[in-house]
Design a protein around this motif. Sequence first.
Motif, PDB file in Angstrom:
ATOM      1  N   LYS A 136       0.826  -1.211   0.000  1.00  0.00           N
ATOM      2  CA  LYS A 136       0.000   0.000   0.000  1.00  0.00           C
ATOM      3  C   LYS A 136       0.861   1.261   0.000  1.00  0.00           C
ATOM      4  O   LYS A 136       0.535   2.252  -0.648  1.00  0.00           O
ATOM      5  CB  LYS A 136      -0.931  -0.019   1.212  1.00  0.00           C
ATOM      6  N   VAL A 137       1.961   1.211   0.753  1.00  0.00           N
ATOM      7  CA  VAL A 137       2.876   2.358   0.754  1.00  0.00           C
ATOM      8  C   VAL A 137       3.456   2.570  -0.642  1.00  0.00           C
ATOM      9  O   VAL A 137       3.552   3.701  -1.127  1.00  0.00           O
ATOM     10  CB  VAL A 137       4.013   2.140   1.783  1.00  0.00           C
ATOM     11  N   ARG A 138       3.825   1.471  -1.298  1.00  0.00           N
ATOM     12  CA  ARG A 138       4.412   1.583  -2.636  1.00  0.00           C
ATOM     13  C   ARG A 138       3.430   2.190  -3.620  1.00  0.00           C
ATOM     14  O   ARG A 138       3.771   3.100  -4.385  1.00  0.00           O
ATOM     15  CB  ARG A 138       4.845   0.201  -3.125  1.00  0.00           C
ATOM     16  N   THR A 139       2.184   1.690  -3.605  1.00  0.00           N
ATOM     17  CA  THR A 139       1.202   2.178  -4.573  1.00  0.00           C
ATOM     18  C   THR A 139       0.731   3.593  -4.253  1.00  0.00           C
ATOM     19  O   THR A 139       0.190   4.269  -5.124  1.00  0.00           O
ATOM     20  CB  THR A 139      -0.013   1.234  -4.618  1.00  0.00           C
TER      21      THR A 139
ATOM     22  N   MET B 177      -4.046   3.992 -11.271  1.00  0.00           N
ATOM     23  CA  MET B 177      -4.042   2.700 -11.954  1.00  0.00           C
ATOM     24  C   MET B 177      -3.771   1.549 -10.984  1.00  0.00           C
ATOM     25  O   MET B 177      -3.992   0.388 -11.311  1.00  0.00           O
ATOM     26  CB  MET B 177      -2.988   2.677 -13.069  1.00  0.00           C
ATOM     27  N   GLY B 178      -3.266   1.884  -9.772  1.00  0.00           N
ATOM     28  CA  GLY B 178      -2.989   0.857  -8.775  1.00  0.00           C
ATOM     29  C   GLY B 178      -1.840  -0.038  -9.173  1.00  0.00           C
ATOM     30  O   GLY B 178      -1.085   0.244 -10.114  1.00  0.00           O
ATOM     31  N   GLY B 179      -1.691  -1.150  -8.468  1.00  0.00           N
ATOM     32  CA  GLY B 179      -0.607  -2.095  -8.734  1.00  0.00           C
ATOM     33  C   GLY B 179      -1.156  -3.422  -9.213  1.00  0.00           C
ATOM     34  O   GLY B 179      -2.237  -3.856  -8.801  1.00  0.00           O
ATOM     35  N   GLY B 180      -0.420  -4.067 -10.096  1.00  0.00           N
ATOM     36  CA  GLY B 180      -0.835  -5.368 -10.593  1.00  0.00           C
ATOM     37  C   GLY B 180      -0.512  -6.472  -9.616  1.00  0.00           C
ATOM     38  O   GLY B 180       0.177  -6.269  -8.615  1.00  0.00           O
ATOM     39  N   TRP B 181      -1.008  -7.658  -9.909  1.00  0.00           N
ATOM     40  CA  TRP B 181      -0.704  -8.813  -9.063  1.00  0.00           C
ATOM     41  C   TRP B 181       0.790  -9.064  -9.114  1.00  0.00           C
ATOM     42  O   TRP B 181       1.393  -9.114 -10.178  1.00  0.00           O
ATOM     43  CB  TRP B 181      -1.478 -10.030  -9.558  1.00  0.00           C
ATOM     44  N   MET B 182       1.402  -9.197  -7.930  1.00  0.00           N
ATOM     45  CA  MET B 182       2.864  -9.324  -7.856  1.00  0.00           C
ATOM     46  C   MET B 182       3.221 -10.676  -7.278  1.00  0.00           C
ATOM     47  O   MET B 182       2.817 -11.017  -6.168  1.00  0.00           O
ATOM     48  CB  MET B 182       3.451  -8.209  -6.972  1.00  0.00           C
ATOM     49  N   GLY B 183       3.985 -11.427  -8.036  1.00  0.00           N
ATOM     50  CA  GLY B 183       4.511 -12.672  -7.516  1.00  0.00           C
ATOM     51  C   GLY B 183       5.880 -12.428  -6.900  1.00  0.00           C
ATOM     52  O   GLY B 183       6.229 -11.306  -6.536  1.00  0.00           O
TER      53      GLY B 183
END
Length: 605
Positions: free
Chosen positions: A390-393, A510-516
Amino acid sequence: MNTPFADGIVNALTGAGTGRDPRSYNAYLFRRLSDVEIEATYRASWLCRKGIDKPATEMVRERRNWQADADQIKKLEALERKLDLWNKLKRAETLRGLGGAAMVMWIGNDRPDAPINPDIPGKLRSLHVWHKSRLTLGPMRTDPADEWYGYPTFYTLNTGGRLPVNIHPSRVIAFRGDPIPDIRGGSWEEQFWGDSKVQTVLDAVQNSDTAQNGFAALIKDARNRRVGIPNFTQIASSKDGEAMMAGRMKAMALGESMFGVTFYDSGDGTKGGETIEDRQMTWAGIPDINNNYLAMVCGAFDMPATVMLGKSPDGQNSTGASDIELWHKTIKARQDLDLRPCIDQLDVVLVPTALGAPDDEVWWEFAPLSTPSEKEEAETFKATADAMDKVRTSGAIPDEAFAKGYQNLLSEKGWIPGLDGALAEIPEDERFGLNASNDDDANEEDPSALQAGQRLAANDALPRTLYVSRKVVNVAEIKAWAKDQGLPELQDDLHVTIAFSRTPVDWIKMGGGWMGEDGKIVISPGGPRVVEPLGDRTAVLLFASTDLSWRNMSIREAGASWDHPDYQPHISLTGEPVDVSTIEPYRGKIVLGPEVFEEIREGGL
């Protein structure tokens, strides 16, 4: 006329609160224990020793967590080990409980009576801990403007056999006992060093030890046997009679030990025989008394019974977990209020010695006192990862700074074994997400080609066009497949387009995508795969991915435009003429790197 008045409850019947109250004659008297008495109590009573030693051990057992670069932390911890710092801090805290101690810093070849120069501190060579009895205090510094106001002008170290040494207070870390209220005055040294913890707990410790020892003395009387022998006094008065009685007692003891039976003379019907009486001692109430005395000792030391005794005393109602939580809070308070000021004085010299110069950016915190279970550790890791995402986005922290901080956090927590070594092998521009490109011949027709200086920071909320892609990581595998299929040699910069918005948008929304793992996603082997022409490409590899399709939809729902009616994940292969009908699609796994945000270039499609 003065009117007398009383403050308190008065009972004319019982005399409470009046001159007839027996408590009117109570008075507390203070007798300061000598160092000899304090030492004797500490060494002779296990309760006293544990009450002094346990907090000292707890305060230093987990040491501290440095907040600095990995190389700096390595140097700082190496110097701490060389100085045997934490064992000496434990000893100093133990002696604090016994009335006070001093940790003396020996620095280079400086004169010990000279103050430390905070700008050019010397090299810290060693640390020595002594009880206060080894030191004599000079006159108190009385100038309020003096940095060392309230401290002695100097300490005189009595080394025994050598000339006394005067030491400046900046070189002596004083571990002082419990403060003494400045009410009646007292000697200067008494006021400075304070009281020993033994001074205040002595009565409780003595009462408990007396109760325990008294109970132990009664154990031998747990079962008494009384044997009545007719004419015993007359028989025992002669030497032969005494020998006979000794033989009789021996025979009785032998019978009990061999057969568990007592043999005795029951008489002949005309005269009385021996009589035997067994008396069993009852212990009702004694354990409760002992436990109450132990509880008073625990209260005197401000230590729960679960810590002092390793368990709750029988008869005491204790949850255990809540006791430990309160104990850790007590230790944390002692660390912050008592131990930290001492360590801060030491670090004025320790940090420059380890790093070569003072560094205001280096700081530390005491390590947590409790070790979480595997389940708790996993829950903490998940919660931390979610919060960091959340901090990153949010875009509040630039990418490079965020990557450095996140990597330091993971390394410090030890959640990913071998992380430091693995990261050290990666170039800095990749390690911290700078994504610098050295491709000077970027294909203008390929909107995913990254040119130096073109990528804008993801935390810049200014609306702009948007191109989102993921680079193919396992390019070598796909190029090998293409070569087997007779395709022209593929470019190294294979990628998958996720979004292509000509409409300017706020990237943050745009938010963040699913991150593996490491920001990557893996398309599993198999599933629908097709090689077909698409747009200006004569051959592209089409495949299915719910994650990529969902991501395209979420970006479009956030306001981005898309030039096509639907979205089909694909990898562009070539624009040269090929016969796609002869090509067997690539069916292996596809590994895609992290999302790359950039603006649409002029001429890009």
